[in-house]
Design an enzyme around this catalytic site. Structure first.
Site, PDB file in Angstrom:
ATOM      1  N   ASP A  95       0.879  -1.009  -0.392  1.00 51.09           N
ATOM      2  CA  ASP A  95       0.057   0.134  -0.479  1.00 51.09           C
ATOM      3  C   ASP A  95       0.890   1.226   0.328  1.00 51.09           C
ATOM      4  OD1 ASP A  95       1.262  -0.538   2.733  1.00 51.09           O
ATOM      5  OD2 ASP A  95      -1.089  -0.827   3.698  1.00 51.09           O
ATOM      6  N   GLU A 117      -0.726  -9.132  -1.388  1.00 53.89           N
ATOM      7  CA  GLU A 117      -0.758  -8.579  -0.313  1.00 53.89           C
ATOM      8  C   GLU A 117      -2.605  -7.791  -0.576  1.00 53.89           C
ATOM      9  OE1 GLU A 117       1.679  -7.484   3.776  1.00 53.89           O
ATOM     10  OE2 GLU A 117       0.459  -6.044   2.524  1.00 53.89           O
ATOM     11  N   GLU A 131      -2.243   5.072   3.173  1.00 49.65           N
ATOM     12  CA  GLU A 131      -2.517   3.637   2.862  1.00 49.65           C
ATOM     13  C   GLU A 131      -2.975   2.974   2.388  1.00 49.65           C
ATOM     14  OE1 GLU A 131       1.667   4.049   4.694  1.00 49.65           O
ATOM     15  OE2 GLU A 131       0.099   4.619   5.691  1.00 49.65           O
ATOM     16  N   HIS A 210       6.404   4.013  14.743  1.00 44.93           N
ATOM     17  CA  HIS A 210       6.941   4.523  14.074  1.00 44.93           C
ATOM     18  C   HIS A 210       6.085   5.521  13.205  1.00 44.93           C
ATOM     19  CE1 HIS A 210       6.166   1.357  11.575  1.00 44.93           C
ATOM     20  NE2 HIS A 210       5.933   2.415  10.801  1.00 44.93           N
ATOM     21  N   ARG A 212       2.896   7.614  11.019  1.00 44.76           N
ATOM     22  CA  ARG A 212       2.713   8.326  11.106  1.00 44.76           C
ATOM     23  C   ARG A 212       1.273   9.126  11.876  1.00 44.76           C
ATOM     24  NH1 ARG A 212       2.315   8.939   6.949  1.00 44.76           N
ATOM     25  NH2 ARG A 212       4.250   9.980   5.409  1.00 44.76           N
ATOM     26  N   HIS A 243      13.037   4.493  15.531  1.00 50.50           N
ATOM     27  CA  HIS A 243      13.158   5.079  14.391  1.00 50.50           C
ATOM     28  C   HIS A 243      14.257   5.741  13.118  1.00 50.50           C
ATOM     29  CE1 HIS A 243      10.912   5.884  10.116  1.00 50.50           C
ATOM     30  NE2 HIS A 243      10.678   5.619  10.230  1.00 50.50           N
TER      31      HIS A 243
END
Length: 370
Positions: A95, A117, A131, A210, A212, A243
């Site tokens: 994605d 996927e 995504e 990590h 967003r 990260h």
């Protein structure tokens, strides 16, 4: 048949490397691998672990790049490559922006697009962002939909996708199982750096955060929860890969670096991450891939998100959504640490993501295309 595989990020490299190897092993398919450069060095590092090298590197990343400019650069680069290579089929995974643009460019060029996927959904366009939008766009342009689970396939059916849906398992299991059997220099390095991983008398909890949407107060809450757990359980070691996003480090370090049993480490290479997963007693994560990898090694997962597109793990009992509230994270973690029966039930749950043969199934299906 000529197949173009498009890889942008490290997760794509992990999940498509075994597909590439399965396609390369076939005499009836010519395979070309394009690296867009979204995670250029990290993706290259993963490919090297699997003995794979990109044929074409677009190197699209620039400092402080927005999604808009990134999309424009990937579009221009892939349009040129597709024109020059003239593939009959294009394979994208997951994605990411690279996958989404690859599907669009392939569709424009009249190529058959294979989506590895396929069918993951949260139902919320804002979580994860972008995504959820990307994977819906890919579905619109895809010819083959390689769903990792029956639930993912059902999502596609509900969206009126009626053809070429194949439930094959998740290729991340192929990759993880393969990597767990190899002793690499990276594994030796992480064992040297974190010797307690080999100490059967101590237990390790892995934390990765990590996303967003978690940056800000959610990540602060997660960090505070880890700090509280570290104080309550001094006999446990907490491993926290930090990260590379500097904002993540600015949140994690002030809250955790003083804790003796919290080990803040640099981002782990894939072979190192697989080794730490296999040695972990429990994982707290907002990652998507780890939700899939951990069940292959019977490690329970607490998901540090309010929603997940990987509900199969939750339904199978492998994982549990706990969100980002400090109190809930602590209580749900303690619930597992203090309840051996509840822990065993999660650890021994059925792995819904496959047994490690997804890549071979995908290669077989592609080879049958007319």
């Amino acid at each position: 048949m000529k197949v173009l595989l498009i890889i942008g990020t490290r997760p794509e490299a992990i999940k498509l490397a075994p597909v590439y190897r399965a396609l390369e092993a076939r005499d009836d398919i010519t395979t070309r691998l394009v690296l867009t450069g979204q995670h250029r060095d990290m993706a290259r590092g993963v490919l090297e672990l699997f003995g794979v090298a990109a044929d074409i590197d677009l190197d699209v990343m620039k400092p402080s790049q927005t999604l808009t400019t990134l999309s424009a650069r990937i579009s221009a680069g892939l349009a040129r490559v597709i024109e020059e290579e003239a593939p009959s089929s294009i394979v994208v995974q997951g994605d990411t922006t690279s996958a989404m643009i690859g599907a669009i460019m392939g569709f424009y060029a009249g190529c058959r697009v294979a989506h590895v996927e396929a069918g993951l959904r949260t139902g919320n366009m804002s979580a994860p962002f972008p995504e959820e939008f990307n994977r819906r766009v890919i579905t619109l342009g895809a010819y083959w939909h390689f769903a990792p689970t029956r639930e993912a396939a059902d999502n596609l059916t509900r969206e009126n996708v009626s053809a070429n849906i194949h439930v094959v398992g998740n290729t991340v299991i192929d990759a993880a199982i393969s990597m767990s059997k190899i002793m690499t220099l990276g594994k030796k390095k992480i064992i040297s750096q974190l010797p307690f991983l080999e100490n059967s008398g101590r237990k390790t909890i892995l934390i990765t955060v990590h996303r967003r949407e978690n940056i800000g107060s959610p990540m602060e809450n997660i960090s505070d929860a880890v700090a509280e757990l570290a104080d309550k359980y001094p006999d446990f070691d907490f491993v926290v890969p930090v990260h590379p996003n500097p904002v993540v480090g600015s949140i994690l370090r002030p809250r955790l670096e003083s804790k003796k049993n919290v080990h803040l480490v640099a981002p782990l290479d894939y072979d190192q991450m697989v080794h730490v997963i296999t040695k972990s007693h429990l994982i707290l994560t907002d990652s998507g891939g780890i939700q899939e990898e951990a069940p292959a090694f019977n490690v329970p997962v607490l998901v540090l998100r309010n929603e997940t597109e990987r509900m199969e793990g939750v339904e199978a009992g492998c994982s549990r959504i706990v969100g980002t509230d400090r109190v809930r994270i602590v209580s749900e973690t303690e619930r597992l640490l203090m309840n051996s029966e509840g822990y065993a039930k999660m650890a021994q749950s059925r792995n819904p993501y496959g047994q490690g043969n997804a890549s071979e199934a995908i290669a077989q299906i592609l080879s049958l295309a007319e």
